[in-house]
Design an enzyme around this catalytic site. Structure first.
Site, PDB file in Angstrom:
ATOM      1  N   GLY A   1       6.243 -26.826  12.690  1.00 28.94           N
ATOM      2  CA  GLY A   1       6.572 -27.640  11.517  1.00 28.94           C
ATOM      3  C   GLY A   1       8.007 -27.454  11.041  1.00 28.94           C
ATOM      4  N   PHE A   2       8.531 -26.254  11.241  1.00 31.23           N
ATOM      5  CA  PHE A   2       9.860 -25.972  10.681  1.00 31.23           C
ATOM      6  C   PHE A   2      10.658 -25.060  11.611  1.00 31.23           C
ATOM      7  CE2 PHE A   2       6.736 -26.600   7.384  1.00 31.23           C
ATOM      8  CZ  PHE A   2       7.305 -27.624   6.644  1.00 31.23           C
TER       9      PHE A   2
ATOM     10  N   ASP B   1      11.844 -32.115  19.009  1.00 29.34           N
ATOM     11  CA  ASP B   1      10.667 -31.814  18.197  1.00 29.34           C
ATOM     12  C   ASP B   1      10.237 -33.056  17.421  1.00 29.34           C
ATOM     13  OD1 ASP B   1      10.021 -29.024  18.605  1.00 29.34           O
ATOM     14  OD2 ASP B   1      11.988 -28.576  17.727  1.00 29.34           O
TER      15      ASP B   1
ATOM     16  N   MET C   1       3.589 -21.445  21.267  1.00 24.51           N
ATOM     17  CA  MET C   1       4.234 -21.480  19.948  1.00 24.51           C
ATOM     18  C   MET C   1       4.220 -20.068  19.370  1.00 24.51           C
ATOM     19  SD  MET C   1       5.368 -24.491  19.195  1.00 24.51           S
ATOM     20  CE  MET C   1       5.962 -23.941  17.602  1.00 24.51           C
TER      21      MET C   1
ATOM     22  N   GLY D   1      11.414 -18.896  16.556  1.00 25.57           N
ATOM     23  CA  GLY D   1      11.938 -17.576  16.227  1.00 25.57           C
ATOM     24  C   GLY D   1      12.563 -16.839  17.398  1.00 25.57           C
TER      25      GLY D   1
ATOM     26  N   HIS E   1      15.565 -29.902  23.674  1.00 25.51           N
ATOM     27  CA  HIS E   1      14.199 -29.847  23.145  1.00 25.51           C
ATOM     28  C   HIS E   1      14.095 -30.788  21.942  1.00 25.51           C
ATOM     29  CE1 HIS E   1      10.312 -27.782  22.542  1.00 25.51           C
ATOM     30  NE2 HIS E   1      10.566 -27.847  21.252  1.00 25.51           N
TER      31      HIS E   1
ATOM     32  N   GLY F   1      16.202 -23.131  18.310  1.00 26.69           N
ATOM     33  CA  GLY F   1      16.725 -24.087  17.340  1.00 26.69           C
ATOM     34  C   GLY F   1      17.863 -23.457  16.581  1.00 26.69           C
TER      35      GLY F   1
ATOM     36  N   GLY G   1      13.705 -22.085  11.993  1.00 25.36           N
ATOM     37  CA  GLY G   1      14.165 -20.928  11.216  1.00 25.36           C
ATOM     38  C   GLY G   1      13.086 -19.955  10.766  1.00 25.36           C
TER      39      GLY G   1
HETATM   40  C1  DX5 Z   1       8.853 -25.649  15.301  1.00 23.95           C
HETATM   41  C2  DX5 Z   1       9.543 -26.356  16.452  1.00 23.95           C
HETATM   42  C3  DX5 Z   1      10.595 -25.520  17.055  1.00 23.95           C
HETATM   43  C4  DX5 Z   1      11.673 -25.112  16.109  1.00 23.95           C
HETATM   44  C5  DX5 Z   1      12.456 -23.982  16.687  1.00 23.95           C
HETATM   45  O1  DX5 Z   1       7.832 -26.403  14.820  1.00 23.95           O
HETATM   46  O2  DX5 Z   1       8.623 -26.694  17.456  1.00 23.95           O
HETATM   47  O3  DX5 Z   1      11.108 -26.117  18.258  1.00 23.95           O
HETATM   48  O4  DX5 Z   1      12.492 -26.155  15.708  1.00 23.95           O
HETATM   49  O5  DX5 Z   1      13.351 -23.518  15.736  1.00 23.95           O
HETATM   50  P1  DX5 Z   1      13.771 -21.987  15.633  1.00 23.95           P
HETATM   51  O6  DX5 Z   1      14.304 -21.583  16.979  1.00 23.95           O
HETATM   52  O7  DX5 Z   1      14.797 -21.987  14.562  1.00 23.95           O
HETATM   53  O8  DX5 Z   1      12.514 -21.207  15.292  1.00 23.95           O
HETATM   54 ZN    ZN Z   2       9.395 -27.317  19.547  1.00 22.42          ZN
END
Ligand code: DX5
Ligand code: ZN
Length: 217
Positions: free
Chosen positions: A143-144, A34, A138, A178, A32, A198, A146
Site C-alpha cells: 500500500g505504501f 506498483d 512482500m 523495506g 517496478h 522504492g 517507505g
Molecule cells: C508497497 C509496494 C512497494 C513499495 C516499495 O506496497 O509494493 O513496491 O513501493 O517501497 P519501499 O522500497 O520504499 O519499501
Molecule cells: Zn511493489
C-alpha cells in the site's frame, strides 16, 4: 548477480519520463510499477496509461505489480500497455482460480508472478510453482512506500528458495518492501534473485550509487 527493480511509487509523477530514463542509465534491470486500486490496498497509485507511457519512454522491462482486487479483468490490458512481467496477489478476489490466471498471463506472452502478503503462508504456491516465472515476497504490508522490512520475511524467502530448488525449477524470487543497502545482503543470502527498492533508490541523492550498494558492490 541480484537484479534490481526500482519502484517509481515514491517518484514525482510530473517527471516520470525523466525518472525512468535516469533509472535505466543508473543500471536498473527492471522498472517496478506498483498499481493500486484503493480496494485491495488502502491507496491509489496509477494504472494503464502510466504503464503505457513508461513503456514508451524506456526499453527497460516493466515489472508490473498489481495490487488490485480483480487482476483477471485487467491482465490483457496491462500486457497491451507493455508489461513484461505481471504479478498478481494470491489473496485478491480475481485470483480465486490462480492457476487459470497464471496461464492467462503466460498465454499473453508475458512472464507471470504471484505475490504473497506478509501473513500469507507459502503453502499456497505448492501446486503452481511449475507454472510460475516469479514469486514476489512482500516484506511489508502492501500500500505504501517507505515502510520497515518485516524480519520473518527472510524465513519465508528461504522456504520458497528451498522448494524451488527441490523441484528443480527456475523461478525468480522477488522481494518487495523495506529493502535497503543495510539489509540487501541478508535478503539475497536467503534466496532473493530480484530486489524491489522504492525509497532506497528514488529518494537517494545518487541513484546509481544506491543501486550499486543494493547489489552489494
Ligand atoms: C508497497 C509496494 C512497494 C513499495 C516499495 O506496497 O509494493 O513496491 O513501493 O517501497 P519501499 O522500497 O520504499 O519499501
Ligand atoms: Zn511493489
Amino acid at each position: 548477480m541480484v537484479k534490481i527493480s526500482p519502484s517509481v511509487m515514491t517518484a514525482d509523477f510530473c517527471y516520470l519520463g525523466d525518472t525512468v530514463k535516469e533509472l535505466k542509465e543508473c543500471g536498473a534491470d527492471f522498472i517496478h510499477c506498483d498499481v493500486m486500486d484503493g480496494v485491495f490496498v488502502p491507496n491509489i497509485s496509477f494504472g494503464l496509461p502510466m504503464v503505457k507511457s513508461m513503456n514508451n519512454a524506456v526499453d527497460t522491462p516493466l515489472d508490473v505489480h498489481l495490487m488490485i482486487d480483480d487482476p483477471s479483468a485487467y491482465v490483457e490490458e496491462f500486457a497491451k500497455c507493455g508489461a513484461d512481467i505481471i504479478t498478481v496477489h494470491c489473496e485478491s478476489k480475481g485470483a480465486l482460480h490462480l492457476q487459470r490466471l497464471i496461464s492467462k498471463i503466460k498465454d499473453l506472452g508475458v512472464k507471470a508472478g504471484v505475490a504473497l502478503n506478509p501473513a500469507t503462508s507459502p503453502e499456497v504456491l505448492e501446486y503452481v510453482y511449475e507454472y510460475l516465472d516469479m514469486v514476489l515476497v512482500m516484506s511489508v504490508n502492501p500500500g505504501f512506500g517507505g515502510q520497515s522490512f518485516i524480519p520473518n520475511s527472510l524465513r519465508k524467502i528461504e522456504h520458497i528458495a528451498n522448494r524451488i530448488s527441490t523441484l528443480g525449477l527456475n523461478v525468480d524470487i522477488e522481494v518487495d518492501g523495506g529493502v535497503k543497502p543495510s539489509n540487501s545482503k541478508s535478503i539475497v543470502d536467503a534466496g532473493a534473485t530480484i530486489l524491489v527498492a522504492g525509497s532506497a533508490v528514488c529518494d537517494a541523492p545518487d541513484k546509481r550509487e544506491a543501486i550499486r550498494l543494493l547489489r552489494g558492490i
